[in-house]
Enzyme design. Structure first.
Site, PDB file in Angstrom:
ATOM      1  N   HIS A 337     -47.459  73.615 -69.876  1.00 14.94           N
ATOM      2  CA  HIS A 337     -47.745  72.518 -68.940  1.00 14.94           C
ATOM      3  C   HIS A 337     -49.248  72.212 -68.914  1.00 14.94           C
ATOM      4  CE1 HIS A 337     -46.817  70.491 -64.903  1.00 14.94           C
ATOM      5  NE2 HIS A 337     -48.138  70.423 -65.008  1.00 14.94           N
ATOM      6  N   GLU A 338     -50.056  73.228 -68.666  1.00 19.48           N
ATOM      7  CA  GLU A 338     -51.480  73.012 -68.436  1.00 19.48           C
ATOM      8  C   GLU A 338     -52.287  72.849 -69.716  1.00 19.48           C
ATOM      9  OE1 GLU A 338     -52.592  72.362 -65.582  1.00 19.48           O
ATOM     10  OE2 GLU A 338     -50.942  73.010 -64.323  1.00 19.48           O
ATOM     11  N   HIS A 342     -51.643  68.923 -70.663  1.00 20.87           N
ATOM     12  CA  HIS A 342     -52.812  68.313 -70.035  1.00 20.87           C
ATOM     13  C   HIS A 342     -54.073  68.473 -70.882  1.00 20.87           C
ATOM     14  CE1 HIS A 342     -50.507  67.315 -66.620  1.00 20.87           C
ATOM     15  NE2 HIS A 342     -50.503  68.495 -66.024  1.00 20.87           N
ATOM     16  N   GLU A 373     -47.562  63.706 -65.875  1.00 24.61           N
ATOM     17  CA  GLU A 373     -46.962  64.829 -65.157  1.00 24.61           C
ATOM     18  C   GLU A 373     -45.495  65.025 -65.519  1.00 24.61           C
ATOM     19  OE1 GLU A 373     -48.388  67.071 -63.700  1.00 24.61           O
ATOM     20  OE2 GLU A 373     -50.358  66.246 -63.256  1.00 24.61           O
TER      21      GLU A 373
END
Length: 527
Positions: A337-338, A342, A373
């Site tokens: 996710h991070e 991102h 997101e």
């Protein structure tokens, strides 16, 4: 990857297989000790032999001498490479080779001329706050880069202190070049304020929490804030959407049918909470998979409201992980996710002609969210055997009802899905951020962006070029085909789990099946 040993960052894990200290991860001056008396009959050959055994780095120059003060001083200078302060530091015991940091992690090119520190590519427009997120770009002229809706540093109330045991200087970490043709950042005309989600952390949080629990969950917290946000910001996020409410409820009911309670679901699918040493090891291995070793500072915290946050501190990409949420089978999903979403999309964004706020306006780009997101949230569960979208669904549901309920009413209402009072408090707190008097209805609707983005991407999953979506940076899936001719694809990074497109689509199909989503319903809700 760099280990930060600050107060709120990763510390040495006593008894957990980690014996590293601040000296292992940063270059520091040698600590001078008082010279110890040397016996006149000491054998210099044995001294030299001990030095040779205890030194793990490059071998120092061997200095043997006869007895005498002058020759002993010469030997001490040879062993430590000279001492500008005139003291004679004794050579202390060294760590075993197995605990030393590899030389390449500390390597800094001292022959390069000093370069001006530049901002990361997505930190454009007006100057940014001290702590920034990598999850979404600045979408307006001179506007702040919007912080991740998925994460929030809840303990960043003061700047980090300098000194030993802190992060390495920014010059020793790679910088992300700004976009081609980018103009210099303007000089700040107003003082920098705290970022949005940090500003929305109540200063009396613990006091109100204790009062609420002592009242048998009947008290309505009265929150106070250091810097109340302008009414325009709270006005923007005051409305909760119900577009995907049916899907949110369906996902949670599916989980409860299979596991009985959320607590059982968490224990069975998440596994045990990992110790610090395992968290550090897993993060390092993941950075190696993505080719990002040395680019990201990793910190650990006990005070995050969310699972993790990716942000920029002093021009250094920094990932802070919530220790309480670092579970055995969920940790790598958080890293996907991070970092895999991102961070890599942020790096790729800096190579594109729309890297600046001006560039985004020129190309007429849509907001990066909910795509940003939604994609990151899908990657959180992508490789799980049972990829339930529980967290995104509960956040969506909680925000929707917060708009029409007080804090205590909301706390009681979501007990249908979450029994643990501490967990319910966290969800209600997120939904009521920014409110002073929580006896009134009202919500902070940013947390709905996850499920909204997830379902929109799943609706169009057969038509989206996911590799191109990642390569283009912080853009909406709706802009991919239009931006394709202008893309700069040289040196862009694709996360390892996305390289096999056929397998990636199969995993998205599996998510749809497990969560009992209906493609026909999604097509009707999302054009």
């Amino acid at each position: 990857m760099v280990l930060d040993l600050g107060e709120n960052c990763m510390e040495r894990a006593d008894g957990e297989g980690m014996a590293a200290t601040g000296a292992d991860v940063q270059e520091s001056e040698p600590i001078l000790e008082k010279p110890k008396p040397v016996r006149a009959r000491a054998r210099t050959s044995s001294i030299t032999q001990r030095d040779r055994v205890l030194h793990n780095g490059p071998q120092t120059q061997t200095c043997t001498s006869a007895l005498g003060n002058t020759q002993l001083e010469q030997r001490a200078k040879c062993a430590v490479g000279g001492n500008s302060r005139g003291a004679e530091p004794s050579v202390g015991p060294r760590r075993p080779l197995s605990l030393e940091i590899k030389p390449q992690r500390l390597r800094v090119n001292h022959h390069q001329p000093d370069r001006k520190v530049v901002q990361p590519p997505w930190r454009c427009g007006a100057p940014s706050p001290p702590v920034r997120s990598l999850t979404s770009p600045s979408l307006g002229p001179g506007g702040w880069m919007r912080r991740s809706e998925s994460t929030c540093t809840m303990n960043a109330t003061a700047p980090p202190r300098a000194g030993r045991g802190r992060m390495r200087p920014a010059t020793s970490l790679p910088h992300i070049a700004r976009g081609i043709g980018a103009t210099p950042l303007p000089t700040p005309s107003t003082p920098r304020g705290p970022c949005l989600l940090v500003a929305l952390r109540p200063t009396n949080l613990e006091q109100e929490r204790q009062t609420f629990f002592q009242s048998d969950y009947k008290y309505e917290p009265q929150f106070e804030y250091t810097s109340p946000e302008p009414s325009s910001v709270l006005e923007k996020y005051k409305e909760g959407s119900g577009l995907f409410l049916s899907q949110a409820v369906g996902i949670m009911e599916c989980v409860l049918r299979k596991f009985g309670t959320y607590e059982n679901f968490e224990e069975v699918t998440g596994g045990s909470v990992l110790p610090k040493s395992r968290v550090w090891s897993t993060a390092r291995k993941y950075l190696q998979k993505e080719g990002c070793v040395g680019e990201v500072v990793v910190c650990l915290s006990d005070e995050l409201l969310s699972q993790a946050v990716m942000m920029v501190e002093s021009c250094r990409p920094t990932l802070t992980i919530n220790l309480s949420g670092a579970r055995q089978h969920w940790l790598e999903g958080m890293l996907r996710h991070e970092i895999g979403t991102h961070y890599l999309r942020g790096v790729n964004n800096g190579m594109q002609p729309w890297a600046t706020a001006v560039g985004r306006k020129q190309f007429g780009l849509k907001p990066a969210n909910p795509t940003e997101e939604g994609l990151a949230s899908l990657h959180s569960v992508l490789l799980r055997k049972q990829p339930f979208l529980w967290r995104a669904a509960l956040l969506y549901y909680t925000v929707y009802h917060a708009a029409n309920m007080s804090f205590s009413q909301l706390f009681s209402h979501i007990a249908r899905f979450v029994q643990d009072p501490a967990v319910r408090w966290e969800y209600c707190l997120r939904a009521k951020r920014g409110q002073t008097d929580t006896s009134k209805p009202g919500c902070f609707s940013k947390d709905q962006v996850y499920l909204d983005g997830i379902l929109r991407i799943l609706r169009h999953r057969r038509n989206i070029d996911f590799k191109m979506l990642t390569s283009l940076g912080k853009v909406s899936y709706e802009d991919v085909e239009r931006l394709r001719p202008f893309a700069v694809l040289h040196r862009t990074k694709i996360p390892h789990f996305m390289r096999d497109q056929e397998r990636y689509l199969q995993q998205l199909d599996h998510i749809v099946t497990v969560n009992e989503l209906n493609d026909a319903e999604l097509q009707e809700l999302v054009p």
